[in-house]
Structures are given as C-alpha cells and as structure tokens.
Design an enzyme around this catalytic site. Structure first.
Site, mmCIF file in Angstrom:
data_model
loop_
_atom_site.group_PDB
_atom_site.id
_atom_site.type_symbol
_atom_site.label_atom_id
_atom_site.label_comp_id
_atom_site.label_asym_id
_atom_site.label_seq_id
_atom_site.Cartn_x
_atom_site.Cartn_y
_atom_site.Cartn_z
ATOM 1 C CE LYS A 23 -3.377 10.364 150.214
ATOM 2 N NZ LYS A 23 -2.158 9.643 150.627
ATOM 3 C CG ASP B 46 -4.129 7.216 152.242
ATOM 4 O OD1 ASP B 46 -2.906 7.307 152.371
ATOM 5 O OD2 ASP B 46 -4.918 7.663 153.096
HETATM 6 P P1 NDP Z 1 -6.030 0.994 155.931
HETATM 7 O O1 NDP Z 1 -7.357 1.473 155.522
HETATM 8 O O2 NDP Z 1 -5.501 -0.274 155.392
HETATM 9 O O3 NDP Z 1 -5.938 0.895 157.519
HETATM 10 C C1 NDP Z 1 -6.169 1.996 158.323
HETATM 11 C C2 NDP Z 1 -6.045 1.596 159.787
HETATM 12 O O4 NDP Z 1 -6.070 2.754 160.596
HETATM 13 C C3 NDP Z 1 -7.204 0.727 160.246
HETATM 14 O O5 NDP Z 1 -6.766 -0.103 161.277
HETATM 15 C C4 NDP Z 1 -8.190 1.786 160.739
HETATM 16 O O6 NDP Z 1 -9.131 1.304 161.682
HETATM 17 C C5 NDP Z 1 -7.258 2.784 161.394
HETATM 18 N N1 NDP Z 1 -7.872 4.117 161.327
HETATM 19 C C6 NDP Z 1 -8.220 4.794 160.220
HETATM 20 N N2 NDP Z 1 -8.802 5.956 160.532
HETATM 21 C C7 NDP Z 1 -8.808 6.007 161.869
HETATM 22 C C8 NDP Z 1 -9.260 6.961 162.801
HETATM 23 N N3 NDP Z 1 -9.834 8.117 162.402
HETATM 24 N N4 NDP Z 1 -9.097 6.685 164.112
HETATM 25 C C9 NDP Z 1 -8.519 5.531 164.526
HETATM 26 N N5 NDP Z 1 -8.069 4.576 163.686
HETATM 27 C C10 NDP Z 1 -8.220 4.817 162.385
HETATM 28 O O7 NDP Z 1 -5.013 2.203 155.594
HETATM 29 P P2 NDP Z 1 -3.429 2.177 155.476
HETATM 30 O O8 NDP Z 1 -2.840 1.170 156.390
HETATM 31 O O9 NDP Z 1 -3.098 2.159 154.036
HETATM 32 O O10 NDP Z 1 -3.074 3.661 155.982
HETATM 33 C C11 NDP Z 1 -2.714 3.943 157.332
HETATM 34 C C12 NDP Z 1 -1.951 5.261 157.389
HETATM 35 O O11 NDP Z 1 -0.765 5.157 156.572
HETATM 36 C C13 NDP Z 1 -2.696 6.478 156.825
HETATM 37 O O12 NDP Z 1 -2.287 7.622 157.557
HETATM 38 C C14 NDP Z 1 -2.172 6.591 155.400
HETATM 39 O O13 NDP Z 1 -2.295 7.901 154.891
HETATM 40 C C15 NDP Z 1 -0.722 6.206 155.628
HETATM 41 N N6 NDP Z 1 0.024 5.750 154.460
HETATM 42 C C16 NDP Z 1 -0.410 4.711 153.686
HETATM 43 C C17 NDP Z 1 0.335 4.276 152.613
HETATM 44 C C18 NDP Z 1 -0.071 3.089 151.798
HETATM 45 O O14 NDP Z 1 0.697 2.731 150.901
HETATM 46 N N7 NDP Z 1 -1.199 2.473 152.046
HETATM 47 C C19 NDP Z 1 1.578 4.952 152.238
HETATM 48 C C20 NDP Z 1 1.995 5.984 153.147
HETATM 49 C C21 NDP Z 1 1.228 6.360 154.200
HETATM 50 P P3 NDP Z 1 -10.654 1.064 161.222
HETATM 51 O O15 NDP Z 1 -10.607 -0.146 160.338
HETATM 52 O O16 NDP Z 1 -11.415 0.855 162.473
HETATM 53 O O17 NDP Z 1 -11.081 2.302 160.478
HETATM 54 O O1 2IT Z 2 0.518 8.501 151.517
HETATM 55 C C1 2IT Z 2 1.063 7.827 150.617
HETATM 56 O O2 2IT Z 2 2.244 7.995 150.303
HETATM 57 C C2 2IT Z 2 0.248 6.797 149.953
HETATM 58 N N1 2IT Z 2 -0.897 6.578 150.333
HETATM 59 C C3 2IT Z 2 0.817 6.032 148.801
HETATM 60 C C4 2IT Z 2 0.727 6.828 147.526
HETATM 61 C C5 2IT Z 2 1.117 6.090 146.272
HETATM 62 O O3 2IT Z 2 0.971 6.712 145.200
HETATM 63 O O4 2IT Z 2 1.554 4.944 146.322
#
Ligand code: NDP
Ligand code: 2IT
Length: 446
Positions: free
Chosen positions: A126, A166
């Site tokens: 990461k 992420d």
């Molecule tokens: P994005 O940046 O696309 O979206 C994040 C969302 O979460 C936004 O709505 C953001 O609001 C909110 N958010 C982020 N930080 C905070 C905080 N501290 N408090 C409240 N709201 C918050 O990210 P993703 O959708 O990609 O990721 C969301 C979650 O999923 C994370 O935990 C990530 O690690 C996990 N994840 C993502 C994967 C991927 O493929 N993208 C894969 C597996 C897990 P705001 O815009 O106001 O910051």
């Molecule tokens: O938390 C996760 O699994 C991710 N943000 C996706 C990682 C990836 O390599 O696609």
C-alpha cells in the site's frame, strides 16, 4: 484477552509506536490466528505471524511540487512493500491529508490476506501521500502525481510492485501516474491497475469493489435463504466504492436510502434511482462537489456532520473509511433490525462494533473479504496486460462474481462455528493466512 495475544501485541506496540490503526488491524488478525497457529505448530516454529507483521520494505520520500500560485509545496510519499510470498506487491495508493505511516501499514497488512483470498497470485502493499486532492486544480494534481511518480518509479514494476487507486486516487490520478512512469522508464507495462480503458485498463475495474461487495452480501444472505431483493440498504461514502455498490443494489432489487461524504449524509426515503445516481456520478466524479447538493436537488433530508447508521435498514454497507462505525452505532444498527453488514471500506468497523455484530449473530463480512473484488479485478487487469488481450465486460464480471463466491466459501470453510454460525472474521483471517504462510515456509527464512 487471550494472554498469548496480549504478549504478541505488546511486542508489536513496542516496535511500532504511535500507529494505532496498525495495532488494531494486527490485533484482529492475531485474535483469529493465534489459536489456529497453536493447532498447527509448523506456522509457530516458522514465526509466520511475526514475519507477516514486519514489512519487507518501507519507502518514504519527499514529494515537492509547484502549485498554481507558483509556490513550492512539500508532501510526503510512502510505499509499504509488505509481503511478496505469493506474487508481486499489490495494493492501492491513498492521497488524503490523514495519511501517515501507521495507516498505510494497516492497509498493507490487510492487503496481504485480502489478496491471498482472491485466489490470484498477488502479494500485498500500500502507498500514498498526505497530499489532499480536494480543491486542487487538474494541473496541480498532475504536477503532484508527476513528482510522486518520479521517485516511486524506481521502486515499482509490473513484476515487482503494482500500485492502483484508493481514497483520493481514481482514474485521473492513475492516468497522470502512468504517463510519468512510461516517460521515465520508456516502457509500456502493466505497472499500475485501474488504468483507463484506452491504455490497458480493464472493463469492470471501476465497478469491481462496489459490485463485489454487494455480491458478497448476497452470498451471505443466501446462507439464510434470503437476498438483497426488497431490502432497505444504508451506504456511507459517495466515492468509487459507494457509487457502484448503489448501482448493484439497485440492479438486484434493493433500495439504497443513504449516502455520505466527510461533511454529512443524505437520507432519501424513496430510494436512489438511476437518474439520481447519474446525478451523483456527475457531482462526485466531474464537478467534485458535496453530497449536500443531492438533498438540495431532490428535496430529501440532509444531516450535517453525522453518519448514516441511525437510519433503519436491513443491510449496511460502510464504504467510506476506517473506524466509521463505532460500538454505539453498531448497537443501533442491530436494534433497528439490520441483519447484514458488508464492508466496502477497509476496517470501517471499530473492534467494539465488530464485537456487537458477532455477539448479535448477524451476518458480518469484514473488508478483507467483502471488498476484495477491487483488487481481484486489478489482478485480472494484470492478466490481460500480460496477454496483451482485453476481455469483455461479461467475461470480467463473471470472473469477479465467481471470485467473490469463492471467497465466501473460504470464509465459511474456516469460519463456521459449532452452532452453525459463520464467523467471517476468523474465516477471512485464517483463509487468507494459509496460502501465504505455506508459501513463506516453502521459500525458507526470507
Ligand atoms: P474515494 O476517494 O472515491 O471516496 C471516498 C469516500 O469516502 C468519499 O465519499 C469521502 O468523502 C469519504 N471519506 C473519505 N475519508 C473520510 C473520512 N475521514 N471521514 C468521512 N468520510 C470520508 O475512495 P474509494 O471509494 O475508492 O474508497 C472508499 C473505501 O473503500 C476506503 O476505505 C478504501 O480503502 C476502500 N477500498 C477501495 C477500493 C477501490 O478499489 N477503490 C478497494 C477496496 C477497498 P469526502 O469526499 O468528503 O472526503
Ligand atoms: O484496498 C484495496 O484493495 C484497494 N484499494 C485496491 C487495490 C488494488 O490494487 O486494486
């Protein structure tokens, strides 16, 4: 607490001070694994758990860049290369002001077991930066990404370490990062995943985490002869994961009533439909605005500074960030009739919240199982890049669906208790551990 876990954690805390999220992630895994390891002494003798908690390599670097006013800004960049026993380091990059070493170590630690669960050959890593993309122009984001990749490029590669997105890193950022890598190294390889479809990306990668999470929830519900159809669903977040979770719930006949961002949440009693979701896509991915605008546009309720867990729902999908569901909120969810929680985010439930879910015997799918669809399709993107041959949407979606079913089965295999209840926490931790541990033993003391 089990004294063996306590002893193990005392060493982890002493060695990794001031990293509470890392301690939290390791502790949850240690609670599942220490009893299992006692029954399988080969893992104990090889000190696998101790080795898993120590990154193979940590890279920390300066990221200087120039903002639109011509001023120099300095951020800190990181890459945690956690474990490469079963494949190249693999995992996302997070750009968010809260990023620090401990947060990235927790994410990298989770990633190792998650990637193992996918059945694909990927190690865990990461990275990211304390850079805040919010309010920055496209040019500023590009200059930051170019500076970040200028250093990162010497540490990664298609067979070494393959980053992806992420929080704060989506298609735009991956594009800028890829462009700079290609320029520096003079090679067009699958060094990043989540790429645009025109330059080596995979169909369904943007959808994969959200879709996969809902597929996983559906599998859990199926074990109780139930399904998403007709369910009221509360979702947090409104980013990549949340957006496609909403879409899949809709496709399966459920009703999503909440979404959120870091400012607050919307409660739409009538449910989010296609038209409203199209508004969210535009609001969040193009205009980069606030979720509050949804409430203004569609005339529903908006709760400033609050999280959605007080809203009555059958299924909850926390899709925003770590520790966004605490013990009290978990109690409230269960009291209001919630029967299934599937985590799209990484470690969104606090230890207290997890305890409530398990004690209440509801279906609880931890992130490393429920959100593995994202990295799974990243793995499929790597496969397509190696073959230099793209697959159709159907091909990728079918494979994603099969992988999520397999992960679910693995969790049941290792997590089913005497009374028939599946503890998906133990199931995911043990199921993810075995392959990595056996590979580490086979490779000797490295
Ligand atoms: P994005 O940046 O696309 O979206 C994040 C969302 O979460 C936004 O709505 C953001 O609001 C909110 N958010 C982020 N930080 C905070 C905080 N501290 N408090 C409240 N709201 C918050 O990210 P993703 O959708 O990609 O990721 C969301 C979650 O999923 C994370 O935990 C990530 O690690 C996990 N994840 C993502 C994967 C991927 O493929 N993208 C894969 C597996 C897990 P705001 O815009 O106001 O910051
Ligand atoms: O938390 C996760 O699994 C991710 N943000 C996706 C990682 C990836 O390599 O696609």
């Amino acid at each position: 607490m089990d004294p063996r876990v306590e002893q193990f954690m005392a060493r982890i805390k002493a060695k990794n001070p001031a990293e509470p999220e890392f301690h939290q992630a390791v502790m949850e895994v240690a609670e599942s694994l220490i009893p299992f390891i006692e029954e399988h002494p080969k893992y104990k003798h090889a000190k696998i758990l101790e080795r898993l908690a120590e990154p193979e390599r940590v890279i920390i670097f300066r990221v200087p860049w120039i903002n639109d006013k011509g001023e120099i800004e300095i951020n800190r960049g990181y890459r945690i290369e956690m474990n490469s026993a079963i494949g190249p380091f693999k995992g996302g990059l997070r750009f968010h002001p809260t990023v620090n070493l401990g947060i990235l170590k927790f994410l990298a630690f989770e990633q190792v077991l998650k990637n193992s669960l996918t059945t694909l050959p990927m190690g865990g890593g990461k990275g990211g930066s304390d850079f805040d993309p919010k309010g920055k122009s496209d040019n500023e984001v590009m200059r930051f990404c170019q500076s970040f990749m200028t250093e990162l490029s010497r540490h990664i590669g298609a067979d070494t370490d393959v980053p992806a997105g992420d929080i704060g890193v989506g298609g735009r950022e991956i594009g800028y990062l890829f462009g700079q890598y290609k320029r520096i190294r003079n090679e067009f390889t699958g060094v990043l995943t989540g790429k645009g479809i025109e330059y080596g990306g995979s169909l369904i990668r943007p959808e994969a985490t959200g879709y996969g999470c809902v597929y996983f929830a559906e599998e859990m519900l199926n074990t109780r002869e139930d399904s998403i159809k007709g369910k009221t669903v509360a979702i947090s977040g409104s980013g990549n994961v949340a957006q496609y979770a909403v879409q899949k719930v809709m496709q399966l006949g459920g009703k999503v009533v909440t979404m959120s961002d870091s400012n607050g949440f919307i409660y739409d009693k009538n449910g989010i439909d296609e038209e409203k979701l199209a508004f969210i896509f535009d609001l969040k991915n193009i205009r980069r605005g606030r979720i509050r605008d949804y409430a203004d546009k569609f005339g529903c309720e908006y709760y400033e500074g609050e999280r959605p867990w007080k809203i009555k729902c059958d299924v909850a999908l926390p899709d925003a960030t770590q520790n966004e569901v605490d013990g009290k909120e978990a109690e409230l969810l269960v009291k209001n009739g919630c029967l299934c929680v599937a985590e799209g985010a990484n470690m969104p439930s606090t230890p207290d919240a997890i305890e409530v879910f398990l004690r209440s015997r509801i279906l609880y799918g931890p992130g490393k199982a429920a959100n593995a669809g994202g990295v799974a399709v990243s793995g499929l993107e790597m496969t397509q890049n190696s073959m230099r041959l793209p697959w159709s949407r159907e091909e990728v979606d079918d494979r994603l669906h099969t992988i999520m079913k397999n992960i679910h089965q693995t969790c049941v295999k290792y997590g089913k208790e005497a009374d028939g209840y599946t503890n998906y926490v133990n199931g995911a931790n043990i199921g993810g551990f075995v392959k990595v541990a056996d590979a580490m033993i086979a490779q000797g003391v490295v």
